[in-house]
Design an enzyme around this catalytic site. Structure first.
Site, PDB file in Angstrom:
ATOM      1  N   SER A  98       0.823  -1.215   0.000  1.00 12.91           N
ATOM      2  CA  SER A  98       0.000   0.000   0.000  1.00 12.91           C
ATOM      3  C   SER A  98       0.855   1.262   0.000  1.00 12.91           C
ATOM      4  CB  SER A  98      -0.905   0.030   1.224  1.00 12.91           C
ATOM      5  OG  SER A  98      -1.736  -1.098   1.250  1.00 12.91           O
TER       6      SER A  98
HETATM    7  N1  SAH Z   1      -0.134  -5.526   4.142  1.00 19.51           N
HETATM    8  C1  SAH Z   1       0.561  -5.783   2.897  1.00 19.51           C
HETATM    9  C2  SAH Z   1      -0.349  -5.504   1.728  1.00 19.51           C
HETATM   10  C3  SAH Z   1      -0.314  -6.607   0.738  1.00 19.51           C
HETATM   11  S1  SAH Z   1      -1.618  -6.612  -0.456  1.00 19.51           S
HETATM   12  C4  SAH Z   1       1.845  -4.989   2.833  1.00 19.51           C
HETATM   13  O1  SAH Z   1       2.119  -4.188   3.749  1.00 19.51           O
HETATM   14  O2  SAH Z   1       2.613  -5.177   1.888  1.00 19.51           O
HETATM   15  C5  SAH Z   1      -2.804  -7.660   0.322  1.00 19.51           C
HETATM   16  C6  SAH Z   1      -2.370  -9.085   0.602  1.00 19.51           C
HETATM   17  O3  SAH Z   1      -3.513  -9.783   1.071  1.00 19.51           O
HETATM   18  C7  SAH Z   1      -1.850  -9.854  -0.597  1.00 19.51           C
HETATM   19  O4  SAH Z   1      -0.563 -10.306  -0.330  1.00 19.51           O
HETATM   20  C8  SAH Z   1      -2.851 -11.002  -0.735  1.00 19.51           C
HETATM   21  O5  SAH Z   1      -2.253 -12.199  -1.178  1.00 19.51           O
HETATM   22  C9  SAH Z   1      -3.385 -11.122   0.679  1.00 19.51           C
HETATM   23  N2  SAH Z   1      -4.677 -11.794   0.813  1.00 19.51           N
HETATM   24  C10 SAH Z   1      -5.763 -11.717   0.009  1.00 19.51           C
HETATM   25  N3  SAH Z   1      -6.756 -12.484   0.468  1.00 19.51           N
HETATM   26  C11 SAH Z   1      -6.292 -13.072   1.618  1.00 19.51           C
HETATM   27  C12 SAH Z   1      -6.832 -13.997   2.562  1.00 19.51           C
HETATM   28  N4  SAH Z   1      -8.064 -14.521   2.431  1.00 19.51           N
HETATM   29  N5  SAH Z   1      -6.079 -14.365   3.614  1.00 19.51           N
HETATM   30  C13 SAH Z   1      -4.823 -13.897   3.783  1.00 19.51           C
HETATM   31  N6  SAH Z   1      -4.239 -13.034   2.902  1.00 19.51           N
HETATM   32  C14 SAH Z   1      -4.968 -12.625   1.849  1.00 19.51           C
END
Ligand code: SAH
Length: 235
Positions: free
Chosen positions: A85
């Site tokens: 993000s």
């Molecule tokens: N907090 C992260 C943002 C990553 S984007 C950062 O600081 O970089 C969101 C993430 O959520 C992705 O890596 C995606 O694979 C994960 N995601 C999506 N659905 C999910 C689920 N049901 N359980 C766990 N992770 C999930």
């Protein structure tokens, strides 16, 4: 300069290009600018959040070929169709859940590990769940490399939270779901706060602040946002 660097590298056996590129002063300056230009003017006030954003080495949480862009005012791709993000959104979500030392906080969507690192920097106990195996491993490796060894990373479908470690003082979800997963509400302590983007994955989403008060769930709709979709494990 280049010839000199090559010569000195050879003479001293030092990897000078790496030494120069990683000069901590420059990155500290970039982080201070990020806080001053992207976070403060948009209303991030919590000093502890600002301090954490100033300290966490965000460049260690992006792919190597993106390191130069790490402190820009934008989300960045981290592979597998996912993104880290924008700094402002991380700061805003962190401020909303009001982390305090010693709290237990659950993050859904580890990704790069950056949001988890910001929380860990605030002396909270962080538990984070990531559905994509490779990202769970990469996120954990980034956290270790940056010195956040206490963060607990689990590979799994975050829809179900992390029941063995519940209850949590706060939950932060970093992927957009079409509804608030009931297990996450159950695992939230009385008085706890959750922040989650809710809406259609490709259309409008809003950041929702959820509070559990007197056994009741109170929701507040905040910013319009754009997050990657919350995916589900196939049975
Ligand atoms: N907090 C992260 C943002 C990553 S984007 C950062 O600081 O970089 C969101 C993430 O959520 C992705 O890596 C995606 O694979 C994960 N995601 C999506 N659905 C999910 C689920 N049901 N359980 C766990 N992770 C999930």
């Amino acid at each position: 300069m280049k010839t000199l660097t090559v010569l000195l590298t050879w003479l001293l056996g030092l990897n000078l290009p790496t030494v120069f590129a990683a000069a901590p002063k420059d990155l500290e300056t970039e982080r201070a600018q990020m806080v001053a230009q992207q976070l403060k003017p948009r209303g991030i006030r919590d000093e502890a959040v600002l301090a954490a954003m100033r300290r966490v080495p965000r460049h260690l949480f992006v792919p190597e070929d993106r390191q130069e862009q790490a402190y820009r005012d934008t989300p960045l791709p981290i592979g597998y169709g996912q993104t880290i993000s924008q700094p402002y959104i991380v700061a805003y979500m962190t401020e909303l859940i009001r982390p305090r030392a010693g709290m237990r906080i659950l993050e859904i969507g580890t990704g790069s590990g950056y949001q988890a690192a910001v929380l860990a920097e605030m002396a909270v106990e962080v538990f984070t769940v990531e559905i994509i195996e490779e990202l769970a491993r990469w996120g954990q490796a980034n956290l270790e490399r940056a010195g956040y060894r206490g963060v607990r990373v689990k590979r799994g479908d975050g829809y179900f939270g992390w029941s063995e470690q519940a209850p949590f003082d706060a939950v932060v979800v970093t992927a957009a779901a079409d509804h608030i997963p009931p297990p996450l509400l159950e695992q939230l302590k009385e008085g706890g706060r959750m922040v989650i983007p809710v809406g259609s994955p490709f259309l409008t989403q809003r950041l929702i602040l959820v509070r559990k008060e007197g056994g009741k769930i109170v929701t507040e709709s905040l910013l319009p946002v754009r997050f990657v979709p919350f995916t589900r494990e196939r049975p």
